[in-house]
Design a protein around this motif. Structure first.
Motif, short mmCIF file in Angstrom:
data_model
loop_
_atom_site.label_atom_id
_atom_site.label_comp_id
_atom_site.label_asym_id
_atom_site.label_seq_id
_atom_site.Cartn_x
_atom_site.Cartn_y
_atom_site.Cartn_z
N ARG A 173 0.85 -1.18 0.00
CA ARG A 173 0.00 0.00 0.00
C ARG A 173 0.89 1.24 0.00
O ARG A 173 1.49 1.59 1.02
CB ARG A 173 -0.92 0.01 1.22
N THR A 174 1.02 1.89 -1.14
CA THR A 174 1.81 3.12 -1.21
C THR A 174 0.97 4.29 -0.73
O THR A 174 -0.20 4.43 -1.10
CB THR A 174 2.30 3.37 -2.64
N VAL A 175 1.58 5.12 0.12
CA VAL A 175 0.85 6.22 0.76
C VAL A 175 1.68 7.50 0.64
O VAL A 175 2.85 7.51 1.03
CB VAL A 175 0.59 5.92 2.25
N PRO A 176 1.11 8.58 0.12
CA PRO A 176 1.85 9.85 0.08
C PRO A 176 2.25 10.29 1.48
O PRO A 176 1.50 10.09 2.45
CB PRO A 176 0.84 10.83 -0.54
N ARG A 177 3.41 10.87 1.59
CA ARG A 177 3.96 11.22 2.90
C ARG A 177 2.99 12.00 3.80
O ARG A 177 2.86 11.67 4.98
CB ARG A 177 5.27 12.00 2.72
N ALA A 201 9.79 1.44 10.31
CA ALA A 201 11.06 2.11 10.07
C ALA A 201 10.86 3.25 9.07
O ALA A 201 10.97 3.05 7.86
CB ALA A 201 12.11 1.13 9.58
N CYS A 202 10.56 4.42 9.61
CA CYS A 202 10.41 5.63 8.79
C CYS A 202 11.32 6.70 9.38
O CYS A 202 12.29 6.38 10.06
CB CYS A 202 8.95 6.08 8.79
N ASP A 203 11.02 7.97 9.13
CA ASP A 203 11.76 9.02 9.81
C ASP A 203 11.45 8.95 11.30
O ASP A 203 10.48 8.31 11.73
CB ASP A 203 11.39 10.39 9.23
N THR A 204 12.28 9.60 12.11
CA THR A 204 12.16 9.43 13.56
C THR A 204 10.81 9.89 14.10
O THR A 204 10.24 9.24 14.99
CB THR A 204 13.28 10.20 14.28
N TYR A 230 14.80 5.80 10.92
CA TYR A 230 15.89 5.67 9.96
C TYR A 230 16.52 7.00 9.58
O TYR A 230 17.64 7.03 9.09
CB TYR A 230 15.38 4.96 8.69
N TRP A 231 15.79 8.10 9.77
CA TRP A 231 16.35 9.41 9.41
C TRP A 231 15.56 10.50 10.11
O TRP A 231 14.46 10.26 10.61
CB TRP A 231 16.35 9.61 7.89
N LYS A 232 16.13 11.70 10.14
CA LYS A 232 15.47 12.83 10.78
C LYS A 232 14.99 13.81 9.72
O LYS A 232 15.78 14.26 8.88
CB LYS A 232 16.43 13.54 11.74
N ALA A 233 13.70 14.12 9.77
CA ALA A 233 13.15 15.08 8.82
C ALA A 233 13.65 16.48 9.16
O ALA A 233 13.79 16.83 10.34
CB ALA A 233 11.63 15.03 8.86
N ALA A 234 13.90 17.28 8.13
CA ALA A 234 14.38 18.64 8.35
C ALA A 234 13.30 19.51 8.97
O ALA A 234 12.12 19.32 8.72
CB ALA A 234 14.84 19.23 7.02
#
Length: 234
Positions: A173-177, A201-204, A230-234
């Motif tokens: 299921r692909t979902v826009p951010r 496992a997405c952004d923090t 897995y990563w930090k959003a700006a």
């Protein structure tokens, strides 16, 4: 390259250092690149497990910068694997774009681990994005015949062309951010069972919110939830 205070901390926690050598690279999509390596003895020394990841060290304007990447197609006998880079601005993506056979990069292994859920759930519930796609593919290979529902966050049109290792019994299921958290919460209410296993496992920020929802609102036992930002959003 010295690894600074982060490297010193990893040493205290018995991190092991290796040097990988590039053997080739390929552009999977305009925003996704795969680089192939020899492992510098990593796999013979430590073995391999599902979703296994390593920390690569990059030069960021003269300062050490580490990023974690999941091994793709590790071959213990050959001593090879690949890493996949979701491309954006930054020293790690810049390095991957320029990587050529013979280039080397330093790496540290510390903190990686995965316990196969016991008992296996009737269906795996997986939440991720392009940065965690290699780990998603590795996770699905743990029990190849096990059904799974995968919510995959998308940002660009080319995300539909990413190398998903999906079978007929997998529900992708692909979902826009912007809709990711709301959609996953709504769907999970219908899918969580007593023996559920949820992997996130997405952004923090997204990972933290969904993990809290699964543990508190849906009351999934802690040992049936595996999550990692897995990563930090700006």
């Amino acid at each position: 390259m010295r690894h600074g205070w982060e490297g010193a901390v990893l040493k205290l926690f018995r991190g092991k250092d290796f040097t990988f050598t590039v053997t080739g690279a390929e552009q999977v999509t305009e925003r996704y690149r795969r680089v192939h390596f020899t492992d510098g003895g990593l796999l013979q020394t430590l073995g391999v497990h599902p979703t296994m990841w390593v920390r690569l060290w990059f030069d960021n304007a003269g300062k050490p910068h580490q990023r974690a990447y999941t091994l793709v197609d590790p071959d213990v006998e050959a001593g090879t694997f690949s890493l996949e880079f979701a491309l954006h601005d930054g020293c790690a993506s810049d390095w991957s774009r320029k990587a050529e056979p013979g280039d080397t990069i330093e790496a540290t292994v510390q903190g990686t681990g995965f316990d196969v859920p016991d008992p296996l759930p009737p269906r795996m519930l997986v939440v991720g994005d392009p940065a965690s796609l290699p780990a998603i593919n590795s996770l699905l290979a743990v029990a190849p015949k096990l059904p799974a529902t995968i919510w995959f966050e998308t940002t660009h049109d080319s995300d539909d062309e990413l190398p998903f290792r999906i079978e007929d019994h997998h529900d992708l299921r692909t979902v826009p951010r912007p809709k990711m958290v709301e959609q996953v919460k709504a769907d999970l209410q219908e899918l969580v069972t007593a023996d559920t296993f949820v992997w996130i496992a997405c952004d923090t920020t997204t990972t933290r919110e969904l993990t809290s929802y699964v543990l508190k609102d849906l009351a999934v036992p802690k040992d049936r939830v595996k999550s990692l930002g897995y990563w930090k959003a700006a």
